[in-house]
Design a protein around this motif. Structure first.
Motif, PDB file in Angstrom:
ATOM      1  N   ALA A  65       0.860  -1.192   0.000  1.00 49.17           N
ATOM      2  CA  ALA A  65       0.000   0.000   0.000  1.00 49.17           C
ATOM      3  C   ALA A  65       0.891   1.236   0.000  1.00 49.17           C
ATOM      4  O   ALA A  65       1.042   1.918   1.010  1.00 49.17           O
ATOM      5  N   ASN A  66       1.482   1.536  -1.149  1.00 43.16           N
ATOM      6  CA  ASN A  66       2.334   2.712  -1.289  1.00 43.16           C
ATOM      7  C   ASN A  66       1.611   3.864  -1.979  1.00 43.16           C
ATOM      8  O   ASN A  66       2.230   4.878  -2.300  1.00 43.16           O
ATOM      9  N   SER A  67       0.306   3.692  -2.198  1.00 38.26           N
ATOM     10  CA  SER A  67      -0.498   4.746  -2.814  1.00 38.26           C
ATOM     11  C   SER A  67      -1.967   4.421  -2.594  1.00 38.26           C
ATOM     12  O   SER A  67      -2.323   3.292  -2.224  1.00 38.26           O
ATOM     13  N   VAL A  68      -2.824   5.400  -2.832  1.00 38.93           N
ATOM     14  CA  VAL A  68      -4.263   5.158  -2.745  1.00 38.93           C
ATOM     15  C   VAL A  68      -4.676   4.142  -3.812  1.00 38.93           C
ATOM     16  O   VAL A  68      -5.526   3.281  -3.573  1.00 38.93           O
ATOM     17  N   ALA A  69      -4.042   4.209  -4.981  1.00 38.33           N
ATOM     18  CA  ALA A  69      -4.347   3.242  -6.046  1.00 38.33           C
ATOM     19  C   ALA A  69      -4.018   1.822  -5.606  1.00 38.33           C
ATOM     20  O   ALA A  69      -4.737   0.873  -5.957  1.00 38.33           O
ATOM     21  N   ASP A  70      -2.946   1.661  -4.839  1.00 44.03           N
ATOM     22  CA  ASP A  70      -2.606   0.338  -4.304  1.00 44.03           C
ATOM     23  C   ASP A  70      -3.720  -0.174  -3.387  1.00 44.03           C
ATOM     24  O   ASP A  70      -4.055  -1.365  -3.398  1.00 44.03           O
ATOM     25  N   ILE A  71      -4.273   0.713  -2.576  1.00 45.56           N
ATOM     26  CA  ILE A  71      -5.323   0.299  -1.641  1.00 45.56           C
ATOM     27  C   ILE A  71      -6.569  -0.159  -2.391  1.00 45.56           C
ATOM     28  O   ILE A  71      -7.173  -1.188  -2.055  1.00 45.56           O
ATOM     29  N   THR A  72      -6.973   0.570  -3.416  1.00 47.31           N
ATOM     30  CA  THR A  72      -8.142   0.138  -4.185  1.00 47.31           C
ATOM     31  C   THR A  72      -7.855  -1.166  -4.920  1.00 47.31           C
ATOM     32  O   THR A  72      -8.753  -2.006  -5.099  1.00 47.31           O
ATOM     33  N   LYS A  73      -6.609  -1.369  -5.313  1.00 41.71           N
ATOM     34  CA  LYS A  73      -6.224  -2.643  -5.943  1.00 41.71           C
ATOM     35  C   LYS A  73      -6.289  -3.776  -4.917  1.00 41.71           C
ATOM     36  O   LYS A  73      -6.724  -4.893  -5.235  1.00 41.71           O
ATOM     37  N   GLN A  74      -5.852  -3.512  -3.683  1.00 44.29           N
ATOM     38  CA  GLN A  74      -5.979  -4.493  -2.606  1.00 44.29           C
ATOM     39  C   GLN A  74      -7.445  -4.888  -2.407  1.00 44.29           C
ATOM     40  O   GLN A  74      -7.779  -6.071  -2.263  1.00 44.29           O
ATOM     41  N   ILE A  75      -8.309  -3.898  -2.373  1.00 43.26           N
ATOM     42  CA  ILE A  75      -9.735  -4.159  -2.159  1.00 43.26           C
ATOM     43  C   ILE A  75     -10.273  -5.090  -3.237  1.00 43.26           C
ATOM     44  O   ILE A  75     -10.993  -6.068  -2.951  1.00 43.26           O
ATOM     45  N   ARG A  76      -9.938  -4.835  -4.481  1.00 42.81           N
ATOM     46  CA  ARG A  76     -10.438  -5.674  -5.574  1.00 42.81           C
ATOM     47  C   ARG A  76      -9.857  -7.089  -5.502  1.00 42.81           C
ATOM     48  O   ARG A  76     -10.562  -8.070  -5.773  1.00 42.81           O
ATOM     49  N   LEU A  77      -8.578  -7.191  -5.138  1.00 40.75           N
ATOM     50  CA  LEU A  77      -7.955  -8.515  -5.026  1.00 40.75           C
ATOM     51  C   LEU A  77      -8.595  -9.329  -3.908  1.00 40.75           C
ATOM     52  O   LEU A  77      -8.925 -10.508  -4.085  1.00 40.75           O
ATOM     53  N   LEU A 136     -12.487 -13.466  -1.692  1.00 40.65           N
ATOM     54  CA  LEU A 136     -13.681 -13.765  -0.894  1.00 40.65           C
ATOM     55  C   LEU A 136     -14.922 -14.012  -1.754  1.00 40.65           C
ATOM     56  O   LEU A 136     -15.997 -14.252  -1.214  1.00 40.65           O
ATOM     57  N   LYS A 137     -14.738 -13.923  -3.076  1.00 42.10           N
ATOM     58  CA  LYS A 137     -15.858 -14.014  -4.017  1.00 42.10           C
ATOM     59  C   LYS A 137     -16.906 -12.952  -3.695  1.00 42.10           C
ATOM     60  O   LYS A 137     -18.113 -13.203  -3.678  1.00 42.10           O
ATOM     61  N   LYS A 138     -16.397 -11.738  -3.457  1.00 46.31           N
ATOM     62  CA  LYS A 138     -17.262 -10.582  -3.199  1.00 46.31           C
ATOM     63  C   LYS A 138     -16.856  -9.466  -4.171  1.00 46.31           C
ATOM     64  O   LYS A 138     -16.629  -8.319  -3.784  1.00 46.31           O
ATOM     65  N   GLU A 139     -16.764  -9.843  -5.432  1.00 47.71           N
ATOM     66  CA  GLU A 139     -16.262  -8.905  -6.439  1.00 47.71           C
ATOM     67  C   GLU A 139     -17.113  -7.653  -6.552  1.00 47.71           C
ATOM     68  O   GLU A 139     -16.572  -6.539  -6.668  1.00 47.71           O
ATOM     69  N   SER A 140     -18.423  -7.784  -6.532  1.00 44.92           N
ATOM     70  CA  SER A 140     -19.283  -6.612  -6.712  1.00 44.92           C
ATOM     71  C   SER A 140     -19.146  -5.649  -5.536  1.00 44.92           C
ATOM     72  O   SER A 140     -19.079  -4.428  -5.723  1.00 44.92           O
ATOM     73  N   GLU A 141     -19.079  -6.191  -4.319  1.00 46.57           N
ATOM     74  CA  GLU A 141     -18.894  -5.341  -3.136  1.00 46.57           C
ATOM     75  C   GLU A 141     -17.550  -4.616  -3.189  1.00 46.57           C
ATOM     76  O   GLU A 141     -17.448  -3.429  -2.865  1.00 46.57           O
ATOM     77  N   ALA A 142     -16.509  -5.336  -3.632  1.00 50.00           N
ATOM     78  CA  ALA A 142     -15.176  -4.733  -3.726  1.00 50.00           C
ATOM     79  C   ALA A 142     -15.129  -3.643  -4.789  1.00 50.00           C
ATOM     80  O   ALA A 142     -14.520  -2.584  -4.589  1.00 50.00           O
ATOM     81  N   GLN A 143     -15.776  -3.890  -5.917  1.00 47.09           N
ATOM     82  CA  GLN A 143     -15.810  -2.885  -6.981  1.00 47.09           C
ATOM     83  C   GLN A 143     -16.499  -1.614  -6.493  1.00 47.09           C
ATOM     84  O   GLN A 143     -16.053  -0.500  -6.775  1.00 47.09           O
ATOM     85  N   GLN A 144     -17.603  -1.776  -5.761  1.00 47.33           N
ATOM     86  CA  GLN A 144     -18.326  -0.617  -5.263  1.00 47.33           C
ATOM     87  C   GLN A 144     -17.502   0.150  -4.245  1.00 47.33           C
ATOM     88  O   GLN A 144     -17.446   1.392  -4.260  1.00 47.33           O
ATOM     89  N   LEU A 145     -16.836  -0.579  -3.343  1.00 49.33           N
ATOM     90  CA  LEU A 145     -16.024   0.060  -2.307  1.00 49.33           C
ATOM     91  C   LEU A 145     -14.857   0.826  -2.915  1.00 49.33           C
ATOM     92  O   LEU A 145     -14.586   1.977  -2.536  1.00 49.33           O
ATOM     93  N   SER A 146     -14.169   0.226  -3.863  1.00 49.50           N
ATOM     94  CA  SER A 146     -13.044   0.909  -4.500  1.00 49.50           C
ATOM     95  C   SER A 146     -13.523   2.098  -5.333  1.00 49.50           C
ATOM     96  O   SER A 146     -12.860   3.142  -5.372  1.00 49.50           O
ATOM     97  N   ALA A 147     -14.680   1.958  -5.968  1.00 52.22           N
ATOM     98  CA  ALA A 147     -15.237   3.067  -6.756  1.00 52.22           C
ATOM     99  C   ALA A 147     -15.602   4.246  -5.857  1.00 52.22           C
ATOM    100  O   ALA A 147     -15.397   5.412  -6.230  1.00 52.22           O
ATOM    101  N   ASP A 148     -16.132   3.960  -4.672  1.00 50.67           N
ATOM    102  CA  ASP A 148     -16.467   5.032  -3.727  1.00 50.67           C
ATOM    103  C   ASP A 148     -15.220   5.801  -3.301  1.00 50.67           C
ATOM    104  O   ASP A 148     -15.236   7.036  -3.208  1.00 50.67           O
ATOM    105  N   ILE A 149     -14.141   5.071  -3.035  1.00 49.01           N
ATOM    106  CA  ILE A 149     -12.881   5.714  -2.638  1.00 49.01           C
ATOM    107  C   ILE A 149     -12.349   6.567  -3.781  1.00 49.01           C
ATOM    108  O   ILE A 149     -11.932   7.721  -3.586  1.00 49.01           O
TER     109      ILE A 149
END
Length: 318
Positions: free
Chosen positions: A141-153, A158-171
């Protein structure tokens, strides 16, 4: 005449039986092959293929940010890092050491199936983690972009792709709003990472440095040479700080903020040149919250960004 039909009838019956048997064997082989395939395979930040037979149910996080993301996505967190800035909602979760010092005994006791580690620090721990039956997933996590990438990964894990996409999109939307509403001249900022007796300056390729720039600050250490062991940081160069004359000095620390600030102020008093710097003259030396800046804040990264946006707005208003 009846006897002449016995042989063809027998052959037809035998062929039908063989076709049915072959079909059954083929179906069984396909089913067995499908059962042998992993349920999911990830590509982590180190470009490693990590496979799991099912969604991990015993997840250990070696960093607060990773733990925060797992909780936000509804995953099962059984182990969290040992830190002076505990994560809310994890009071009952066992502490298992840190990315710097992994406690294998505790991780084995928790029957971890996934351990979330740091790309730079935990690659060496992969054999030991796999030796106790777990899989290591490396991120950073060396950038905000890294954090949103972590969320999607982790959403994929967890097979929660839609939730992760929404969370990263909000950020990403909050970051865009913060960066497009900036006005005025960028404040000159010195961002220091401090521990008692040790002070380094954060570079733009660090998480703190990235948040600083997104918030509209001018990092006076942007072109400092990176440390070999910690490439996101550089040595504090007093002479260059004097030349840049920062308007505000921000201090990050894992904990003990008051102690670190006192130590840094003592360092400044030992060199009279610090007394002429704008940040010191106007008493603009701030210790940032450890849970937002001393570690990866995970989904709370937008809180860290808004805090700096507010600080810089107050400075502009003075």
């Amino acid at each position: 005449m009846a006897k002449q039909w016995h042989a063809p009838l027998l052959l037809l019956t035998l062929c039908a039986f063989l076709l049915t048997a072959c079909g059954s064997v083929g179906d069984t082989e396909v089913a067995d092959a499908d059962a042998a395939l992993p349920a999911l395979t990830l590509t982590d930040f180190a470009e490693r293929q990590v496979s799991f037979p099912s969604v991990p149910q015993h997840i250990v996080a070696l960093g607060n940010g990773e733990a925060d993301i797992i909780i936000a996505l509804g995953g099962t967190l059984v182990g969290k890092p040992t830190t002076s800035t505990p994560l809310k909602g994890t009071e009952e979760v066992m502490q298992i050491g840190t990315a710097h010092e992994v406690d294998l005994e505790k991780i084995a006791y928790l029957k971890a199936d996934a351990v979330l580690g740091n790309t730079q620090m935990n690659a060496k721990d992969i054999p030991a983690i796999e030796g106790i039956g777990a899989k290591m997933v490396l991120t950073q996590a060396n950038s905000v972009a890294d954090i949103t990438k972590q969320i999607r990964l982790f959403g994929q894990m967890l097979k929660k792709e839609s939730e992760a996409q929404q969370l990263s999109a909000d950020i990403e939307a909050e970051v865009k709003a913060a960066t497009t509403n900036r006005t005025g001249e960028k404040p000159r900022v010195l961002l220091v990472y401090g521990a008692p007796g040790t002070y380094m300056v954060a570079l733009p390729n660090s998480l703190g440095g990235n948040i600083l720039e997104l918030a509209g600050g001018d990092n006076i250490a942007a072109d400092y040479p990176a440390l070999q062991s910690y490439p996101q940081y550089a040595t504090l160069n007093t002479e260059r700080v004097m030349e840049a004359n920062p308007q505000i000095i921000l201090i990050m620390t894992h904990g003990n903020g008051e102690e670190v600030q006192k130590g840094f102020e003592q360092e400044m008093r030992q060199n009279a040149a610090w007394s002429s710097i704008d940040a010191v003259v106007h008493n603009r030396v701030r210790v940032l919250p450890a849970d937002l800046f001393g570690t990866n804040p995970g989904t709370r990264v937008t809180e860290a960004l808004q805090l700096l946006v507010s600080l810089f707005a107050d400075l502009e208003a003075q």
